[in-house]
Scaffold this motif. Structure first.
Motif, PDB file in Angstrom:
ATOM      1  N   UNK A   1       0.806  -1.227   0.000  1.00  0.00           N
ATOM      2  CA  UNK A   1       0.000   0.000   0.000  1.00  0.00           C
ATOM      3  C   UNK A   1       0.836   1.274   0.000  1.00  0.00           C
ATOM      4  N   UNK A   2       1.996   1.244   0.608  1.00  0.00           N
ATOM      5  CA  UNK A   2       2.769   2.486   0.714  1.00  0.00           C
ATOM      6  C   UNK A   2       4.021   2.472  -0.159  1.00  0.00           C
ATOM      7  N   UNK A   3       4.028   1.626  -1.184  1.00  0.00           N
ATOM      8  CA  UNK A   3       5.215   1.531  -2.044  1.00  0.00           C
ATOM      9  C   UNK A   3       5.270   2.642  -3.089  1.00  0.00           C
ATOM     10  N   UNK A   4       6.427   3.189  -3.287  1.00  0.00           N
ATOM     11  CA  UNK A   4       6.680   4.100  -4.394  1.00  0.00           C
ATOM     12  C   UNK A   4       7.301   3.300  -5.534  1.00  0.00           C
ATOM     13  N   UNK A   5       6.653   3.328  -6.677  1.00  0.00           N
ATOM     14  CA  UNK A   5       7.160   2.555  -7.798  1.00  0.00           C
ATOM     15  C   UNK A   5       8.145   3.384  -8.616  1.00  0.00           C
ATOM     16  N   UNK A   6       9.157   2.691  -9.131  1.00  0.00           N
ATOM     17  CA  UNK A   6      10.166   3.339  -9.957  1.00  0.00           C
ATOM     18  C   UNK A   6      10.285   2.532 -11.247  1.00  0.00           C
ATOM     19  N   UNK A   7      10.411   3.234 -12.354  1.00  0.00           N
ATOM     20  CA  UNK A   7      10.655   2.540 -13.615  1.00  0.00           C
ATOM     21  C   UNK A   7      12.159   2.284 -13.732  1.00  0.00           C
ATOM     22  N   UNK A   8      12.537   1.033 -13.557  1.00  0.00           N
ATOM     23  CA  UNK A   8      13.958   0.691 -13.534  1.00  0.00           C
ATOM     24  C   UNK A   8      14.305   0.001 -14.851  1.00  0.00           C
ATOM     25  N   UNK A   9      14.690   0.787 -15.844  1.00  0.00           N
ATOM     26  CA  UNK A   9      15.001   0.265 -17.179  1.00  0.00           C
ATOM     27  C   UNK A   9      13.900  -0.666 -17.696  1.00  0.00           C
ATOM     28  N   UNK A  10      12.668  -0.180 -17.589  1.00  0.00           N
ATOM     29  CA  UNK A  10      11.552  -0.951 -18.119  1.00  0.00           C
ATOM     30  C   UNK A  10      10.999  -1.986 -17.154  1.00  0.00           C
ATOM     31  N   UNK A  11      11.681  -2.193 -16.034  1.00  0.00           N
ATOM     32  CA  UNK A  11      11.160  -3.133 -15.038  1.00  0.00           C
ATOM     33  C   UNK A  11      10.660  -2.348 -13.836  1.00  0.00           C
ATOM     34  N   UNK A  12       9.743  -2.961 -13.091  1.00  0.00           N
ATOM     35  CA  UNK A  12       9.232  -2.330 -11.878  1.00  0.00           C
ATOM     36  C   UNK A  12      10.232  -2.474 -10.747  1.00  0.00           C
ATOM     37  N   UNK A  13      10.510  -1.372 -10.093  1.00  0.00           N
ATOM     38  CA  UNK A  13      11.297  -1.430  -8.860  1.00  0.00           C
ATOM     39  C   UNK A  13      10.605  -0.508  -7.859  1.00  0.00           C
ATOM     40  N   UNK A  14      11.072  -0.529  -6.627  1.00  0.00           N
ATOM     41  CA  UNK A  14      10.438   0.276  -5.589  1.00  0.00           C
ATOM     42  C   UNK A  14      11.485   0.988  -4.756  1.00  0.00           C
ATOM     43  N   UNK A  15      11.094   2.146  -4.226  1.00  0.00           N
ATOM     44  CA  UNK A  15      11.959   2.809  -3.257  1.00  0.00           C
ATOM     45  C   UNK A  15      11.785   2.095  -1.918  1.00  0.00           C
ATOM     46  N   UNK A  16      12.895   1.885  -1.247  1.00  0.00           N
ATOM     47  CA  UNK A  16      12.884   1.079  -0.020  1.00  0.00           C
ATOM     48  C   UNK A  16      11.975   1.655   1.064  1.00  0.00           C
ATOM     49  N   UNK A  17      11.214   0.785   1.696  1.00  0.00           N
ATOM     50  CA  UNK A  17      10.428   1.170   2.879  1.00  0.00           C
ATOM     51  C   UNK A  17      11.216   0.880   4.143  1.00  0.00           C
ATOM     52  N   UNK A  18      12.181  -0.024   4.007  1.00  0.00           N
ATOM     53  CA  UNK A  18      12.932  -0.492   5.166  1.00  0.00           C
ATOM     54  C   UNK A  18      14.101  -1.329   4.653  1.00  0.00           C
TER      55      UNK A  18
END
Ligand code: 4AD
Ligand code: MG
Length: 436
Positions: free
Chosen positions: A172-189
Motif C-alpha cells: 500500500x505504501x510503495x513508491x514505484x520506480x521505472x527501472x530500465x523498463x522493469x518495476x522497482x520500488x523505493x525502499x520502505x525499510x
C-alpha cells in the motif's frame, strides 16, 4: 593588512571573551536598528548571535557606510572589542572598529508572521531561522549519540540499497520506480538486507532514507524519512527491546548534555526529557493496551490496530517512552515471529514516545523457520517468488534474530518538542510538493 585583524571567532566564543578582548566575527545580519548615533547590527552565525555596535562618532567611515548599507541577511564581517552590555542578547556586544559588507542581501522575503504554506515555498531560506537551526543542531546530536552508542557496543554499520524489488511493509505504501523498463520500488525499510548481513556480521545497523506513500497527511508522517535500523543474530525480542531503549536513552542523554541552549530556545520542557535519559522503559502488552484504552472510554476491540489517536491516549499513562508488545498477527507484518505459546500474536514491539507523540520505533523477533515463514507469506496473499532470497536466509543456517527500525525524524520531533514532523527535517517531502 588582513594579518593585523583580530582573531576570527564564533559569536558564542566572542560573547565569552573577557571585557576589552579583540575579536572578529562573520555571519549574516539577523536584526538591525539605526539609532542615529549608533547602528546596532545583530550578526548570526552557526553558533548564535551577537550584537555589533557601529558608533558613528568613533568607527571608521567605511565601516559606518558598510553597516548603513547592510540589509537583513546580508553577509557581513565585523571586528572590534568585546564589552559587557546587559541589554544585548548574550549579555555582551562587539564595539566595531571595522565592518565589511561581503554580500548585500536583496529584500528578504521572510519578515515574520507568514503562514505554513508560504514558509514551505521559501523553505531554502526559512531553514536559516534560529528555531530551525536549533532543530538541526539537536538532530545532529541525536544522530551522533546514537552512532556513538552503536559504535561502542559492537555494531557494524552497513549500507543497504534504496532501489529494491519487493515490499517489506506491504504494497500500500510503495513508491514505484521505472527501472530500465522493469518495476522497482523505493525502499520502505532496509530490514531484509540487514537480515542477510547478520550471517556475516551478526550485529548490523544502517541509516538510510525510507519511503512511504502514506495515504493520509498527518503530523507524524513523511513521504521520505530517515530510518535507523538494527538487526542482530541470536537476539530474542527482549534483547532487541533493550537495544531500542538504550539507543533512545543515549540520544536523549546526548541532547541533554550538549543541546540545552537549543532546547531552551525551543522552549522544550527538559524535565520531561530527563525521565527518558535512563533506558528502564516500562512495557505493556497489546492486550493491556486495549484494556487501558477501554478504561479511558476509547471504543476499540481486541484485534484493532492502534492509530495515532489511540497511541496518544496510551501516552497519558506514562512519563517515559514505553513499549507495547505481542500484537495480533494480522495487524503486523508477515515476517514477525509467531509467539510459540500463543499463535494469534507475534513477538513484535513498538516503542512509543510520551507526551502524545506515540510510535518512534517498530521492531520484532523475526520468523526464523522456513515452513512457517513460507506459510505466512502465502497467508498474506504475497507471492513467494518475490521473497525467494529472503526465504533462502531460513535455509542456510537460520538462527533466531531480532531487530527494529527507528524513525529519526519522529525521535527528533519528540526530543525537540515539535508540533509537526516537517520541522524535524530541512527539506520535507509531501504528496503535493517536492520543491525546494
Ligand atoms: O514500524 P515500521 O513500519 O517498521 C519497519 O519498517 C520495520 N521493517 C523496521 C525494522 O524492523 N527494521 O517503521 C519503523 C519506524 C516507525 O516506528 C516510525 O518511527 C518510522 O519508522 N516511520 C516513519 N517516520 C516518518 N514518516 C513515515 N511515513 C514513517 N513510517 C514509519
Ligand atoms: Mg510500525
Amino acid at each position: 593588512m588582513r594579518a593585523e585583524l583580530p582573531q576570527l571567532v564564533k559569536t558564542r566564543e566572542a560573547l565569552r571573551m573577557p571585557e576589552g578582548s579583540e575579536a572578529r566575527v562573520r555571519g549574516w545580519v539577523y536584526r538591525k536598528r539605526d539609532l542615529g548615533g549608533k547602528i546596532f547590527v545583530v550578526v548570526r552565525d552557526s553558533e548564535g548571535i551577537i550584537q555589533v555596535v557601529v558608533d558613528r562618532s568613533t568607527a571608521p567611515r567605511e565601516a559606518v557606510q558598510a553597516a548603513e548599507e547592510a540589509t537583513i541577511e546580508s553577509a557581513v564581517e565585523a571586528w572590534g572589542r568585546v564589552a559587557p552590555d546587559p541589554r544585548a542578547p548574550g549579555g555582551a556586544e562587539l564595539r566595531a572598529e571595522g565592518f565589511v559588507l561581503h554580500s548585500r542581501a536583496e529584500d528578504f522575503p521572510i519578515k515574520g508572521g507568514e503562514g505554513v504554506d508560504y514558509l514551505l515555498d521559501v523553505r531554502h531560506l526559512w531553514i536559516r531561522s534560529r528555531r530551525l537551526t536549533a532543530v538541526w543542531r539537536i538532530r545532529h546530536t541525536v544522530l551522533k549519540a546514537m552512532r556513538e552508542y552503536l559504535e561502542s557496543n559492537g555494531w557494524w554499520e552497513v549500507s543497504p540499497p534504496i532501489l529494491t524489488q519487493s515490499a517489506v511493509e506491504g504494497g500500500a505504501t510503495l513508491f514505484e520506480v521505472n527501472f530500465f523498463g522493469k518495476k522497482a520500488y523505493l525502499s520502505q525499510s532496509a530490514q531484509f538486507y540487514l537480515e542477510a548481513l547478520i550471517y556475516s556480521l551478526e550485529r548490523v545497523w544502517s541509516l538510510t532514507t525510507s519511503f512511504r506513500a502514506e495515504r493520509s497527511r498527518t503530523r507524524r508522517h513523511l513521504y521520505e524519512y530517515w530510518h535507523l535500523e538494527t538487526e542482530e543474530a541470536w537476539a530474542r525480542m527482549r534483547d532487541s527491546m533493550r537495544v531500542a531503549a538504550e539507543l533512545t536513552a543515549a540520544a536523549v542523554r546526548g541532547v541533554l548534555e550538549e543541546r540545552l541552549e537549543e532546547l531552551s530556545l525551543l522552549k522544550r520542557d527538559t524535565e520531561r526529557l530527563e525521565a527518558a535519559a535512563r533506558p528502564d522503559y516500562p512495557s505493556i502488552t497489546y492486550d493491556e493496551a486495549i484494556e487501558l484504552l477501554k478504561r479511558r472510554g476509547v471504543s476499540i476491540e481486541w484485534g484493532d490496530d492502534l492509530g495515532a489517536d489511540e497511541e496518544r491516549v496510551l501516552t497519558e499513562y506514562f512519563d517515559t517512552p514505553f513499549f507495547v508488545t505481542h500484537f495480533p498477527k494480522h495487524i503486523k507484518s508477515f515476517y514477525m515471529k509467531i509467539d510459540p505459546g500463543r499463535p494469534e500474536v507475534v513477538l513484535g514491539f513498538d516503542l512509543l514516545a510520551p507526551e502524545g507523540y506515540g510510535e518512534i520505533i517498530g521492531g520484532s523477533e523475526r520468523e526464523d523457520r522456513y515452513e512457517v515463514l513460507l506459510a505466512r507469506i502465502r497467508e498474506e496473499g504475497l507471492d513467494p517468488r518475490d521473497y525467494e532470497w529472503y526465504l533462502d536466509l531460513r535455509r542456510y543456517g537460520s538462527v533466531p534474530h531480532s531487530g527494529f527500525g527507528l524513525g529519526v525524524d519522529r525521535l527528533v520531533m519528540w526530543v525537540a518538542g515539535l508540533d509537526h514532523i516537517r520541522d524535524s527535517i530541512p527539506f520535507p517531502r509531501f504528496r503535493d510538493r517536492i520543491y525546494p
